[in-house]
Design a protein around this motif. Structure first.
Motif, PDB file in Angstrom:
ATOM      1  N   UNK B 850       0.836  -1.211   0.000  1.00  0.00           N
ATOM      2  CA  UNK B 850       0.000   0.000   0.000  1.00  0.00           C
ATOM      3  C   UNK B 850       0.872   1.262   0.000  1.00  0.00           C
ATOM      4  N   UNK B 851       1.997   1.168   0.708  1.00  0.00           N
ATOM      5  CA  UNK B 851       2.911   2.315   0.758  1.00  0.00           C
ATOM      6  C   UNK B 851       3.559   2.543  -0.609  1.00  0.00           C
ATOM      7  N   UNK B 852       4.041   1.472  -1.193  1.00  0.00           N
ATOM      8  CA  UNK B 852       4.728   1.608  -2.484  1.00  0.00           C
ATOM      9  C   UNK B 852       3.775   2.145  -3.550  1.00  0.00           C
ATOM     10  N   UNK B 853       2.558   1.650  -3.521  1.00  0.00           N
ATOM     11  CA  UNK B 853       1.563   2.090  -4.504  1.00  0.00           C
ATOM     12  C   UNK B 853       1.339   3.603  -4.420  1.00  0.00           C
ATOM     13  N   UNK B 854       1.571   4.167  -3.240  1.00  0.00           N
ATOM     14  CA  UNK B 854       1.329   5.599  -3.018  1.00  0.00           C
ATOM     15  C   UNK B 854       2.624   6.407  -2.964  1.00  0.00           C
ATOM     16  N   UNK B 855       3.729   5.749  -3.227  1.00  0.00           N
ATOM     17  CA  UNK B 855       5.011   6.454  -3.204  1.00  0.00           C
ATOM     18  C   UNK B 855       5.424   6.883  -1.819  1.00  0.00           C
ATOM     19  N   UNK B 856       4.991   6.113  -0.808  1.00  0.00           N
ATOM     20  CA  UNK B 856       5.272   6.485   0.584  1.00  0.00           C
ATOM     21  C   UNK B 856       6.454   5.674   1.103  1.00  0.00           C
ATOM     22  N   UNK B 857       7.437   6.366   1.632  1.00  0.00           N
ATOM     23  CA  UNK B 857       8.582   5.687   2.233  1.00  0.00           C
ATOM     24  C   UNK B 857       8.471   5.775   3.749  1.00  0.00           C
ATOM     25  N   UNK B 858       9.167   4.880   4.419  1.00  0.00           N
ATOM     26  CA  UNK B 858       9.175   4.863   5.875  1.00  0.00           C
ATOM     27  C   UNK B 858       9.582   6.239   6.420  1.00  0.00           C
ATOM     28  N   UNK B 859       8.765   6.802   7.294  1.00  0.00           N
ATOM     29  CA  UNK B 859       9.093   8.097   7.893  1.00  0.00           C
ATOM     30  C   UNK B 859       8.488   9.293   7.177  1.00  0.00           C
ATOM     31  N   UNK B 860       7.870   9.071   6.022  1.00  0.00           N
ATOM     32  CA  UNK B 860       7.237  10.190   5.301  1.00  0.00           C
ATOM     33  C   UNK B 860       6.045  10.734   6.075  1.00  0.00           C
ATOM     34  N   UNK B 861       5.773  12.018   5.911  1.00  0.00           N
ATOM     35  CA  UNK B 861       4.528  12.577   6.433  1.00  0.00           C
ATOM     36  C   UNK B 861       3.420  12.276   5.411  1.00  0.00           C
ATOM     37  N   UNK B 862       2.283  11.840   5.926  1.00  0.00           N
ATOM     38  CA  UNK B 862       1.181  11.482   5.027  1.00  0.00           C
ATOM     39  C   UNK B 862      -0.121  12.101   5.524  1.00  0.00           C
ATOM     40  N   UNK B 863      -1.012  12.311   4.580  1.00  0.00           N
ATOM     41  CA  UNK B 863      -2.354  12.758   4.926  1.00  0.00           C
ATOM     42  C   UNK B 863      -3.239  11.530   5.055  1.00  0.00           C
ATOM     43  N   UNK B 864      -3.955  11.440   6.165  1.00  0.00           N
ATOM     44  CA  UNK B 864      -4.899  10.348   6.410  1.00  0.00           C
ATOM     45  C   UNK B 864      -6.287  10.974   6.372  1.00  0.00           C
ATOM     46  N   UNK B 865      -7.091  10.576   5.377  1.00  0.00           N
ATOM     47  CA  UNK B 865      -8.381  11.243   5.189  1.00  0.00           C
ATOM     48  C   UNK B 865      -9.521  10.242   5.122  1.00  0.00           C
ATOM     49  N   UNK B 866     -10.638  10.611   5.753  1.00  0.00           N
ATOM     50  CA  UNK B 866     -11.865   9.814   5.653  1.00  0.00           C
ATOM     51  C   UNK B 866     -12.997  10.750   5.249  1.00  0.00           C
ATOM     52  N   UNK B 867     -14.200  10.222   5.220  1.00  0.00           N
ATOM     53  CA  UNK B 867     -15.354  11.069   4.905  1.00  0.00           C
ATOM     54  C   UNK B 867     -15.541  12.148   5.972  1.00  0.00           C
ATOM     55  N   UNK B 868     -15.033  11.906   7.163  1.00  0.00           N
ATOM     56  CA  UNK B 868     -15.246  12.818   8.286  1.00  0.00           C
ATOM     57  C   UNK B 868     -14.230  13.954   8.337  1.00  0.00           C
ATOM     58  N   UNK B 869     -13.000  13.668   7.957  1.00  0.00           N
ATOM     59  CA  UNK B 869     -11.970  14.690   8.083  1.00  0.00           C
ATOM     60  C   UNK B 869     -10.603  14.144   7.730  1.00  0.00           C
ATOM     61  N   UNK B 870      -9.584  14.972   7.952  1.00  0.00           N
ATOM     62  CA  UNK B 870      -8.228  14.568   7.586  1.00  0.00           C
ATOM     63  C   UNK B 870      -7.243  15.042   8.638  1.00  0.00           C
ATOM     64  N   UNK B 871      -6.138  14.322   8.715  1.00  0.00           N
ATOM     65  CA  UNK B 871      -5.041  14.744   9.576  1.00  0.00           C
ATOM     66  C   UNK B 871      -3.735  14.323   8.923  1.00  0.00           C
ATOM     67  N   UNK B 872      -2.657  14.901   9.384  1.00  0.00           N
ATOM     68  CA  UNK B 872      -1.351  14.567   8.818  1.00  0.00           C
ATOM     69  C   UNK B 872      -0.484  13.972   9.914  1.00  0.00           C
ATOM     70  N   UNK B 873       0.153  12.877   9.590  1.00  0.00           N
ATOM     71  CA  UNK B 873       1.019  12.206  10.556  1.00  0.00           C
ATOM     72  C   UNK B 873       2.113  11.447   9.822  1.00  0.00           C
ATOM     73  N   UNK B 874       3.017  10.860  10.568  1.00  0.00           N
ATOM     74  CA  UNK B 874       4.157  10.166   9.968  1.00  0.00           C
ATOM     75  C   UNK B 874       3.788   8.702   9.695  1.00  0.00           C
ATOM     76  N   UNK B 875       4.333   8.176   8.588  1.00  0.00           N
ATOM     77  CA  UNK B 875       4.029   6.792   8.216  1.00  0.00           C
ATOM     78  C   UNK B 875       5.178   5.870   8.590  1.00  0.00           C
TER      79      UNK B 875
END
Lengths: 70, 950
Positions: B850-875
């Motif tokens: 799932x990370x590779x598909x999104x270009x996410x590497x260990x330690x990257x900051x990512x946006x986590x979003x649902x229908x309710x809202x979003x937040x940013x945290x480290x992956x």
């Protein structure tokens, strides 16, 4: 109370009791609502029934009707 | 009590039949399997020892404990010699003295003689033994090669925030290594090197304690007989001068501790060996993370403000109580009695919770009282009451020592209930099997000396499908315990259940695709559970926090009854409670439909009992539950709220909905240690007391009622129950007690399951697990022994109903949330300790694909979003996760994990569906809109007026 929310809750209760067969399920739904819903929630679902209860499943509707009738 | 080291019998007691022997002519009887050392310690004939401690099994390496036994050649070590009938032992004579002194000389020849400046001066077993054997000289001198000479001395390892390791003081007794293995079960420590090079090592040569697998449970420190492993607080302050036995304020294990003090300062917390829940073990939170109680963020003065955008104004207790009462009364005058209510806390004592629910019912005149158990274990209450007749787990913790097959569902005990996990791991090392049902590969799937027989890595939200599939196998393959069911259960409802689960649509093969696990694994797991001996179910919030949480609890109860796994040691259905007093807060009548003791408010007999005792009419209709309170607040019919020790703005789902509700209130009163997230919306702040200041009881997950004793004065000048009584009185309903013991008297008078409970009994050392009453005068470690509380056990039909929260193209992943070892819930306590060094931010775990598909590497900051809202945290890219599922914790308010979660909830109890949220994860380089707004709100809403100089 938000009628969509009350409808969703009533439908969920109906989903649980559905396998018990119609009469037991209606009784179960009604009892659950009487035991756990605050009077304003019951008034809210009664109001929803009067106005627009399209989202309620048939079983949930019967259970709700029984709950608010008693 | 004046400080004394806890007793140590040297080796654990045996558990066989009584054996009588003679030690130095004195007769003593101990259980078979005990050692001579243990027997001697029971009659005040302690035998000198160094490598022995009753925390672990005998080792027999130091040779200090040699004795003479009539008819036995030589001088056997008393720690490894089991007692036999009629044995005659001599513990002290000239020969033994000479041998011990010689051994001691060897030890001391490689030990620094710096006792006066040593951190454990006065609390060191080596020092004591040198005195005991009368060591007066070291004939070998101190000039030979040593571990303490300045030129050869290794640096102390001070990497751990709470304790240090000084190898120069080590006698290589291996007590620490054995404690790590036998007690904690982590196997982080070893003795590296041979002979003179032997030393304690936390992993490889490159590892220090902080970087190692050490989980900082403190068992090694407790086991160490010297200053080699010692708390940094002892190094800094010295040894304690007094101690108070009390109960931990973290998870539902409810460990007993000795708060070891100097004056009003805690030097250290040491697990209490006589505590039934933990029997002398601890975890990093209870053992070390108590510093929050004196943290600079602690608020100790009452505060008020007109509007939530005003700065807080510090006032007297009288002014704060009067302000709060007038506001609440004004709200009720305008909007009706039912327009206010409150929430009790599972972190407060039974006595404190009891008075809050009493204030709400009697002084507020409403049943709008709920508790934080609403968002964790309310389905446990509903499910177990329906099937068994009582809202509680069936076993004591010790019961797991008799389990043969453990079915662990939706729980991660090594992180969330570490002390119980250690018990469980010990039993697994002895040969019991474990079946893990969890989307995540938790440590109990595979870790040192642990390997699950089956890991059903189910899709989040399919618990009930798995249980139905397991039940299908048990029913269709003839694995039901027919005798148990016939004798103990409602056979008509059993028949209905059998015909339901036997339907082909409930077979593992039919459900495998929905569940996401192979049918054959499910079949094998079912066979193992039904036929592997004592089968015990342990579960956590991965069961309850679903739209079918209550259904799932009933499904587990069905499985336990069908296999006859109820009513004796080693079996049962066991909720692992999240907070220290979840069980107690529920017992104390915190639910809007129930009085204390789980009796419905509509029951006239029960209500009359309370009306008579309290002298006030009470309502017969249920009140609002927490999520209903929020909805009613937004609708305008609910306007005032008292929140005891709970941070609903951070812990409850759909943060933006919660914040909208809280902003709608005319009066929000927060009683807490800190200005938490909820306090941002409050008009009154009443300073609370930490567990170190409380006087009362907590009830843990095994229904054990433990005393909480004050180790220090209340920093706010008032106990929480006194503040509540004053508020009730100001509302027009006088409430007062002479002390918390008097509240317990009232609880016992009105609650049948607590009828025999009193502070006096607990203070006398009794271990009480409710029910404690006429039928069970000494309590009930195991429930439903001869019959279910409800009479016949009730099987319930548990149709699998998929959650409406499903992944879509826009939100293709499922988020599930949980806890980590070093942090606790919303982190209000642990974030204010050094535990933050292990987990300073919430992390999103994501599968490599799932990370590779999104270009996410260990330690990257990512946006986590649902229908309710979003937040940013480290992956963190992690193979613990299955593909398609991501995981995070909710310990940090700046992350706001509950901005993401939804309003979905359990059908029966409205417990939120935290465990299933459809989300998308993308790379990001900035905080979310909510995080920006939240930061701004924090700046505005937490201001405190500067007090005028005197």
């Amino acid at each position: 109370m938000n009628s969509d929310e009350l409808i969703r809750m009533a439908n969920q209760i109906a989903d649980f009791f559905k396998p018990y067969g119609h009469d037991d399920a209606v009784a179960g739904i009604a009892q659950h609502i009487r035991d756990f819903w605050d009077p304003r929630m019951r008034a809210g679902i009664a109001d929803t029934l009067r106005k627009n209860a399209d989202g309620l499943t048939d079983l949930a509707r019967e259970g709700v009707e029984k709950a608010i009738a008693s | 009590m004046t400080y004394q080291r806890q007793h140590d019998h040297g080796t654990p007691a045996g558990d066989g039949k009584p054996v009588t022997l003679f030690i130095d002519g004195s007769e003593v009887t101990v259980p078979e399997g005990s050692s001579v050392m243990y027997a001697a310690s029971r009659i005040d004939r302690p035998i000198p020892k160094l490598c022995a401690t009753d925390m672990v099994d005998a080792w027999g390496s130091c040779r200090m404990c040699l004795v003479e036994i009539e008819g036995v050649r030589g001088t056997p070590s008393s720690c490894t010699t089991p007692v036999t009938e009629g044995m005659k032992v001599t513990t002290q004579n000239t020969r033994l003295e000479r041998i011990r002194k010689g051994i001691m000389e060897l030890y001391i020849s490689d030990h620094p003689l710096d006792c006066l400046t040593c951190p454990t001066n006065g609390d060191c077993e080596l020092q004591d033994m040198a005195g005991t054997v009368g060591l007066r000289e070291v004939r070998y001198g101190m000039d030979g090669e040593s571990h303490f000479a300045p030129e050869t001395k290794a640096e102390a390892d001070v990497s751990n925030p709470y304790f240090q390791y000084d190898p120069s003081k080590c006698i290589v007794c291996s007590r620490c290594v054995r404690a790590c293995e036998e007690v904690q079960g982590t196997f982080a420590l070893t003795i590296s090197g041979r002979g003179f090079e032997s030393r304690v090592s936390p992993g490889t040569a490159a590892d220090d304690f902080f970087a190692s697998d050490c989980v900082s449970c403190g068992a090694c420190v407790q086991a160490c007989p010297t200053a080699t492993l010692v708390e940094k607080s002892v190094v800094e302050k010295g040894i304690p001068s007094r101690s108070v036995v009390t109960t931990c304020a973290y998870c539902g294990v409810g460990c007993s501790f000795r708060a070891e003090m100097q004056g009003d300062e805690v030097v250290r917390m040491v697990p209490w060996k006589d505590g039934g829940a933990n029997e002398g073990h601890s975890c990093v939170k209870g053992r070390f993370a108590f510093g929050y109680a004196t943290h600079k963020d602690r608020q100790t003065k009452p505060m008020i403000r007109e509007k939530i955008t005003d700065p807080w104004r510090k006032v007297s207790w009288d002014e704060a109580i009067s302000f709060a009462a007038e506001r609440l009364k004004a709200v009720q005058a305008k909007y009706g009695k039912g327009s206010i209510g409150g929430i009790t806390s599972s972190r407060c004592t039974n006595e404190e919770v009891y008075v809050v629910q009493k204030m709400i019912r009697a002084a507020f005149g409403t049943n709008n009282v709920d508790t934080c158990a609403r968002v964790c274990h309310s389905p446990t209450g509903y499910g177990l009451k329906t099937t068994f007749g009582t809202s509680a787990g069936t076993q004591n913790f010790k019961s797991v020592e008799k389990s043969d097959v453990i079915l662990l569902i939706g729980a991660n005990p090594t992180d969330a209930h570490p002390v119980f996990a250690s018990r469980m791991k010990k039993r697994l090392r002895e040969g019991a099997e474990i079946i893990v049902l969890d989307p995540r590969r938790i440590d109990l799937v595979k870790s040192p000396h642990i390997k699950a027989a089956h890991h059903i890595q189910l899709r989040p939200g399919t618990n009930v499908a798995v249980m139905n599939a397991l039940a299908h196998v048990i029913v269709t393959e003839g694995l039901v315990d027919e005798d148990f069911v016939r004798e103990r259960c409602d056979v008509k409802e059993f028949a209905r259940w059998v015909s339901f689960v036997a339907e082909e649509r409930n077979s593992p093969e039919a459900l495998a695709e929905i569940i996401g696990a192979p049918a054959e694994d499910i079949r094998k797991a079912a066979r193992l559970f039904a036929s592997g001996g004592n089968g015990a179910i342990y579960y956590g919030l991965g069961v309850t926090e679903h739209s079918q949480g209550s259904t799932m609890v009933m499904a587990m109860a069905n499985l336990a009854m069908a296999t006859g796994n109820i009513g004796r040691e080693g079996v049962g259905v066991n909720p692992l409670r999240g907070q220290n007093n979840v069980q107690g807060s529920c017992d104390m009548g915190s639910f809007p439909h129930e009085f204390p003791g789980y009796r419905h408010v509509g029951d006239d007999v029960v209500r009359n009992l309370f009306e008579t005792d309290w002298g006030v009419p009470l309502l017969s209709e249920p009140g609002l539950r927490i999520p209903n309170m929020f909805s009613a607040a937004i609708d305008g019919s609910f306007r005032g709220m008292f929140v005891q020790g709970e941070d609903i703005a951070q812990s409850d789902p759909n943060t933006q909905h919660v914040e909208e509700a809280l902003k709608s209130l005319d009066c929000l009163i927060v009683q807490d240690l800190f200005l938490n997230e909820t306090a941002a919306f409050a008009h009154v702040f009443l300073p609370g007391t930490s567990f170190l200041e409380k006087d009362g009881t907590f009830t843990n997950a095994e229904r054990r009622i433990n005393r909480v004793r004050p180790a220090m004065q209340e920093k706010s000048g008032l106990s929480e129950w006194e503040a509540v009584c004053r508020l009730a009185t100001a509302m027009g309903y006088p409430m007062s007690y002479s002390g918390s013991h008097e509240i317990m008297v009232e609880i016992a008078r009105l609650t049948p399951s607590f009828a025999g409970v009193s502070h006096a009994r607990l203070d006398a050392g009794e271990q009480l697990q409710w029910p404690v009453n006429e039928a069970f005068p000494n309590g009930s470690p195991v429930m439903h022994v001869d019959g279910f509380v409800r009479g016949k056990g009730l099987f319930m039909v548990t149709e699998y109903v998929p959650t409406t929260e499903r992944s879509t193209r826009m939100y293709p992943l499922i988020l599930t949330t949980g806890r980590i070892l070093s942090q606790y819930n919303v982190g209000a306590q642990t974030r204010r300790t050094e535990n933050n060094r292990w987990h300073g931010e919430d992390i999103l775990e994501i599968h490599p694909f799932d990370a590779e598909e999104r270009g996410i590497a260990d330690g990257d900051m990512v946006s986590l979003a649902s229908r309710m809202g979003a937040t940013t945290l480290r992956a963190e890219v992690s193979e613990r996760m299955p593909q398609g599922v991501v995981y995070t914790t909710f310990h940090h308010p700046l992350t706001g994990a509950n901005v993401i979660t939804t309003d979905n909830s359990d059908w029966a109890t409205n417990c939120p569906e935290y465990k299933v949220t459809a989300v998308q994860v993308t790379r990001s380089n900035r905080p979310s809109g909510w995080q920006d707004e939240h930061e701004e709100a924090r700046r505005k809403n937490y201001r405190i007026e500067i007090e005028a100089a005197e």
